[in-house]
Design a protein around this motif. Structure first.
Motif, PDB file in Angstrom:
ATOM      1  N   GLY A 118      53.307  41.748  23.261  1.00 60.62           N
ATOM      2  CA  GLY A 118      53.258  40.555  22.433  1.00 60.62           C
ATOM      3  C   GLY A 118      54.308  40.491  21.352  1.00 60.62           C
ATOM      4  O   GLY A 118      54.397  39.477  20.656  1.00 60.62           O
ATOM      5  N   SER A 119      55.146  41.512  21.212  1.00 61.39           N
ATOM      6  CA  SER A 119      56.174  41.535  20.172  1.00 61.39           C
ATOM      7  C   SER A 119      57.556  41.473  20.818  1.00 61.39           C
ATOM      8  O   SER A 119      57.774  42.032  21.901  1.00 61.39           O
ATOM      9  CB  SER A 119      56.058  42.809  19.329  1.00 61.39           C
ATOM     10  N   PRO A 120      58.518  40.808  20.155  1.00 58.73           N
ATOM     11  CA  PRO A 120      59.857  40.669  20.750  1.00 58.73           C
ATOM     12  C   PRO A 120      60.594  41.993  20.821  1.00 58.73           C
ATOM     13  O   PRO A 120      60.518  42.815  19.914  1.00 58.73           O
ATOM     14  CB  PRO A 120      60.561  39.688  19.800  1.00 58.73           C
ATOM     15  N   VAL A 121      61.333  42.179  21.915  1.00 60.75           N
ATOM     16  CA  VAL A 121      62.132  43.389  22.135  1.00 60.75           C
ATOM     17  C   VAL A 121      63.406  42.983  22.874  1.00 60.75           C
ATOM     18  O   VAL A 121      63.386  42.116  23.741  1.00 60.75           O
ATOM     19  CB  VAL A 121      61.363  44.447  22.961  1.00 60.75           C
ATOM     20  N   VAL A 122      64.513  43.622  22.510  1.00 60.11           N
ATOM     21  CA  VAL A 122      65.789  43.439  23.216  1.00 60.11           C
ATOM     22  C   VAL A 122      66.094  44.728  23.963  1.00 60.11           C
ATOM     23  O   VAL A 122      65.997  45.820  23.396  1.00 60.11           O
ATOM     24  CB  VAL A 122      66.929  43.095  22.242  1.00 60.11           C
ATOM     25  N   ILE A 123      66.457  44.598  25.248  1.00 60.82           N
ATOM     26  CA  ILE A 123      66.736  45.780  26.080  1.00 60.82           C
ATOM     27  C   ILE A 123      68.117  45.637  26.712  1.00 60.82           C
ATOM     28  O   ILE A 123      68.456  44.592  27.266  1.00 60.82           O
ATOM     29  CB  ILE A 123      65.679  45.960  27.181  1.00 60.82           C
ATOM     30  N   ALA A 124      68.911  46.699  26.631  1.00 62.47           N
ATOM     31  CA  ALA A 124      70.178  46.799  27.350  1.00 62.47           C
ATOM     32  C   ALA A 124      70.012  47.896  28.390  1.00 62.47           C
ATOM     33  O   ALA A 124      69.892  49.074  28.036  1.00 62.47           O
ATOM     34  CB  ALA A 124      71.319  47.117  26.395  1.00 62.47           C
ATOM     35  N   ALA A 125      69.970  47.515  29.661  1.00 63.62           N
ATOM     36  CA  ALA A 125      69.688  48.454  30.754  1.00 63.62           C
ATOM     37  C   ALA A 125      70.914  48.614  31.646  1.00 63.62           C
ATOM     38  O   ALA A 125      71.557  47.622  32.017  1.00 63.62           O
ATOM     39  CB  ALA A 125      68.494  47.983  31.570  1.00 63.62           C
ATOM     40  N   PHE A 126      71.230  49.857  32.010  1.00 69.63           N
ATOM     41  CA  PHE A 126      72.361  50.148  32.884  1.00 69.63           C
ATOM     42  C   PHE A 126      71.915  50.119  34.343  1.00 69.63           C
ATOM     43  O   PHE A 126      70.799  50.510  34.666  1.00 69.63           O
ATOM     44  CB  PHE A 126      72.941  51.527  32.562  1.00 69.63           C
ATOM     45  N   ASN A 127      72.826  49.681  35.199  1.00 73.74           N
ATOM     46  CA  ASN A 127      72.578  49.639  36.639  1.00 73.74           C
ATOM     47  C   ASN A 127      73.497  50.662  37.306  1.00 73.74           C
ATOM     48  O   ASN A 127      74.705  50.446  37.439  1.00 73.74           O
ATOM     49  CB  ASN A 127      72.844  48.238  37.185  1.00 73.74           C
ATOM     50  N   PHE A 128      72.936  51.799  37.719  1.00 74.93           N
ATOM     51  CA  PHE A 128      73.748  52.880  38.267  1.00 74.93           C
ATOM     52  C   PHE A 128      74.388  52.505  39.597  1.00 74.93           C
ATOM     53  O   PHE A 128      75.433  53.055  39.967  1.00 74.93           O
ATOM     54  CB  PHE A 128      72.894  54.147  38.434  1.00 74.93           C
ATOM     55  N   SER A 129      73.791  51.578  40.325  1.00 69.92           N
ATOM     56  CA  SER A 129      74.342  51.200  41.624  1.00 69.92           C
ATOM     57  C   SER A 129      75.639  50.411  41.493  1.00 69.92           C
ATOM     58  O   SER A 129      76.352  50.229  42.484  1.00 69.92           O
ATOM     59  CB  SER A 129      73.314  50.390  42.417  1.00 69.92           C
ATOM     60  N   TYR A 130      75.968  49.949  40.280  1.00 71.08           N
ATOM     61  CA  TYR A 130      77.224  49.237  40.071  1.00 71.08           C
ATOM     62  C   TYR A 130      78.257  50.238  39.535  1.00 71.08           C
ATOM     63  O   TYR A 130      78.287  50.565  38.355  1.00 71.08           O
ATOM     64  CB  TYR A 130      77.051  48.083  39.078  1.00 71.08           C
ATOM     65  N   MET A 131      79.068  50.780  40.437  1.00 76.20           N
ATOM     66  CA  MET A 131      80.125  51.723  40.098  1.00 76.20           C
ATOM     67  C   MET A 131      79.615  52.869  39.238  1.00 76.20           C
ATOM     68  O   MET A 131      80.232  53.270  38.249  1.00 76.20           O
ATOM     69  CB  MET A 131      81.294  51.004  39.399  1.00 76.20           C
ATOM     70  N   GLY A 132      78.446  53.381  39.586  1.00 75.23           N
ATOM     71  CA  GLY A 132      77.882  54.527  38.884  1.00 75.23           C
ATOM     72  C   GLY A 132      77.520  54.234  37.446  1.00 75.23           C
ATOM     73  O   GLY A 132      77.432  55.167  36.628  1.00 75.23           O
ATOM     74  N   GLY A 133      77.262  52.961  37.118  1.00 76.51           N
ATOM     75  CA  GLY A 133      76.910  52.610  35.748  1.00 76.51           C
ATOM     76  C   GLY A 133      77.989  52.943  34.745  1.00 76.51           C
ATOM     77  O   GLY A 133      77.703  53.157  33.554  1.00 76.51           O
ATOM     78  N   SER A 134      79.245  53.003  35.198  1.00 77.65           N
ATOM     79  CA  SER A 134      80.338  53.427  34.330  1.00 77.65           C
ATOM     80  C   SER A 134      80.582  52.427  33.206  1.00 77.65           C
ATOM     81  O   SER A 134      80.397  51.221  33.358  1.00 77.65           O
ATOM     82  CB  SER A 134      81.618  53.634  35.148  1.00 77.65           C
ATOM     83  N   MET A 135      80.993  52.964  32.055  1.00 75.99           N
ATOM     84  CA  MET A 135      81.142  52.167  30.840  1.00 75.99           C
ATOM     85  C   MET A 135      82.582  51.684  30.689  1.00 75.99           C
ATOM     86  O   MET A 135      83.482  52.463  30.375  1.00 75.99           O
ATOM     87  CB  MET A 135      80.721  52.981  29.612  1.00 75.99           C
ATOM     88  N   GLY A 136      82.779  50.386  30.916  1.00 81.85           N
ATOM     89  CA  GLY A 136      84.068  49.749  30.689  1.00 81.85           C
ATOM     90  C   GLY A 136      83.975  48.761  29.547  1.00 81.85           C
ATOM     91  O   GLY A 136      83.023  48.773  28.756  1.00 81.85           O
ATOM     92  N   THR A 137      84.952  47.885  29.455  1.00 81.59           N
ATOM     93  CA  THR A 137      84.982  46.919  28.351  1.00 81.59           C
ATOM     94  C   THR A 137      83.782  45.966  28.393  1.00 81.59           C
ATOM     95  O   THR A 137      83.267  45.583  27.347  1.00 81.59           O
ATOM     96  CB  THR A 137      86.288  46.113  28.395  1.00 81.59           C
ATOM     97  N   ALA A 138      83.340  45.616  29.587  1.00 82.38           N
ATOM     98  CA  ALA A 138      82.191  44.720  29.697  1.00 82.38           C
ATOM     99  C   ALA A 138      80.916  45.372  29.180  1.00 82.38           C
ATOM    100  O   ALA A 138      80.074  44.713  28.562  1.00 82.38           O
ATOM    101  CB  ALA A 138      81.999  44.274  31.140  1.00 82.38           C
ATOM    102  N   VAL A 139      80.763  46.673  29.406  1.00 79.32           N
ATOM    103  CA  VAL A 139      79.596  47.387  28.895  1.00 79.32           C
ATOM    104  C   VAL A 139      79.634  47.444  27.378  1.00 79.32           C
ATOM    105  O   VAL A 139      78.611  47.280  26.698  1.00 79.32           O
ATOM    106  CB  VAL A 139      79.528  48.804  29.502  1.00 79.32           C
ATOM    107  N   GLY A 140      80.834  47.682  26.811  1.00 75.51           N
ATOM    108  CA  GLY A 140      80.961  47.662  25.358  1.00 75.51           C
ATOM    109  C   GLY A 140      80.560  46.320  24.780  1.00 75.51           C
ATOM    110  O   GLY A 140      79.854  46.247  23.761  1.00 75.51           O
ATOM    111  N   GLU A 141      80.995  45.232  25.414  1.00 74.24           N
ATOM    112  CA  GLU A 141      80.606  43.889  24.966  1.00 74.24           C
ATOM    113  C   GLU A 141      79.102  43.699  25.109  1.00 74.24           C
ATOM    114  O   GLU A 141      78.470  43.054  24.266  1.00 74.24           O
ATOM    115  CB  GLU A 141      81.349  42.828  25.780  1.00 74.24           C
ATOM    116  N   GLY A 142      78.535  44.251  26.161  1.00 78.99           N
ATOM    117  CA  GLY A 142      77.095  44.115  26.360  1.00 78.99           C
ATOM    118  C   GLY A 142      76.298  44.794  25.270  1.00 78.99           C
ATOM    119  O   GLY A 142      75.296  44.258  24.781  1.00 78.99           O
TER     120      GLY A 142
END
Length: 315
Positions: A118-142
């Motif tokens: 019942g309370s608001p929450v923000v979640i940033a979840a990684f998807n390992f199936s997309y190039m091993g969940g590697s962190m690029g510029t788009a992940v930083g923006e996310g």
């Protein structure tokens, strides 16, 4: 060869193959046993025989955490696809196209918001199936987008990494996402909001060396591999045998790197309880003021009259 072999058997085989899905069974990576896929889905992709937590997609994980499995995703800022025109055995743009074709989401991170308990929450979840969940510029923006959204909504931020580290096809640009992710974490903490990290299998490389280990609370799934370099690389470097279970969630918990290791079935209830404690800092009941008791005057003892022994006069 007769008519049964030439005619009947091919018809039966075609009928059976048409009605039987290819992915009806799933092989457990821990035990090698075959598990009926529907039973595995009901068990939240946890092996019923060994308790091994299998990797799941970011969207499936979000469905297990948000109320009624409902959430809204946030569109992330556009970033250059191939800023360095990188090519190894294959062009980087071709690798991106292959990953896009295999995944519903077009990056290694999903930013979603909804309610938990019942309370608001923000979640940033990684998807390992997309190039091993590697962190690029788009992940930083996310990550920056998730932090800004948490501050606007005055909601806790939960980050769920599942990554092999920085996306080296983007070179120094991928490494620069490490300090950018720290900026995102600082935004949330400066606003006085909880920042919780749920470490899943695997969490390694530049991800573990930046935002993944800075949570107000560090939670992990059982058996998750968490570290920087791989076990083989470390053993070859130091030329020593590492202890059994090195870099597992249980090993890190024992050595003080984690706060909790929580089974996937209990994860949602645990997170709701944690967010409730961190967001509602007021006492659950009215505070009763302590009333100081007035100091009572010490009782004055009456003088004791001494009696003389029998036969002796008293002065």
């Amino acid at each position: 060869m007769n008519w049964i072999t030439n005619f009947v058997r091919p018809k039966i085989r075609a009928l059976v193959q048409a009605d039987t899905p290819d992915d009806l069974w799933v092989k457990s990576p821990a035990t090698g046993q075959m598990i009926f896929k529907k039973d595995l889905e009901k068990n939240m992709w946890v092996c019923p025989y060994s308790g091994h937590h299998m990797r799941i997609s970011a969207r499936k994980r979000l469905e297990t955490l948000f109320d009624d499995g409902e959430f809204a995703t946030v569109e992330l800022p556009k970033t250059p696809v191939d800023p360095l025109k990188f090519k190894d055995l294959k062009r980087y743009v071709d690798r991106v196209k292959d990953a896009d074709a295999k995944n519903e989401d077009k990056e290694a991170i999903i930013v979603a918001h909804g309610s938990m308990g019942g309370s608001p929450v923000v979640i940033a979840a990684f998807n390992f199936s997309y190039m091993g969940g590697s962190m690029g510029t788009a992940v930083g923006e996310g990550l920056l987008t998730a932090a800004k959204l948490a501050v606007v909504q005055q909601a806790p931020l939960l980050v769920i990494p599942a990554s092999g580290g920085a996306r080296m096809q983007q070179g120094i640009l991928s490494l620069m996402q490490m300090p950018r992710s720290i900026i995102a974490v600082d935004m949330v903490k400066e606003a006085g909001l909880p920042y919780v990290v749920l470490l899943t299998d695997p969490t390694t490389g530049g991800v573990s060396a930046s935002f993944a280990m800075l949570g107000d609370l560090q939670i992990a799934e059982p058996g998750a591999m968490i570290g920087f370099a791989g076990k083989r690389v470390i053993e070859e470097t130091i030329r020593e045998q590492l202890p059994e279970g090195f870099q597992t969630a249980e090993y890190l918990l024992e050595h003080g790197m984690l706060d909790m290791v929580v089974h996937r079935h209990e994860m949602r209830d645990t997170l709701i309880r944690v967010f409730g404690l961190l967001m509602h800092k007021d006492p659950a009941a009215p505070v009763v003021p302590l009333v100081e008791k007035k100091a009572e005057a010490p009782a004055v003892e009456e003088p004791v009259k001494s009696e003389a022994p029998e036969g002796l006069p008293i002065d």
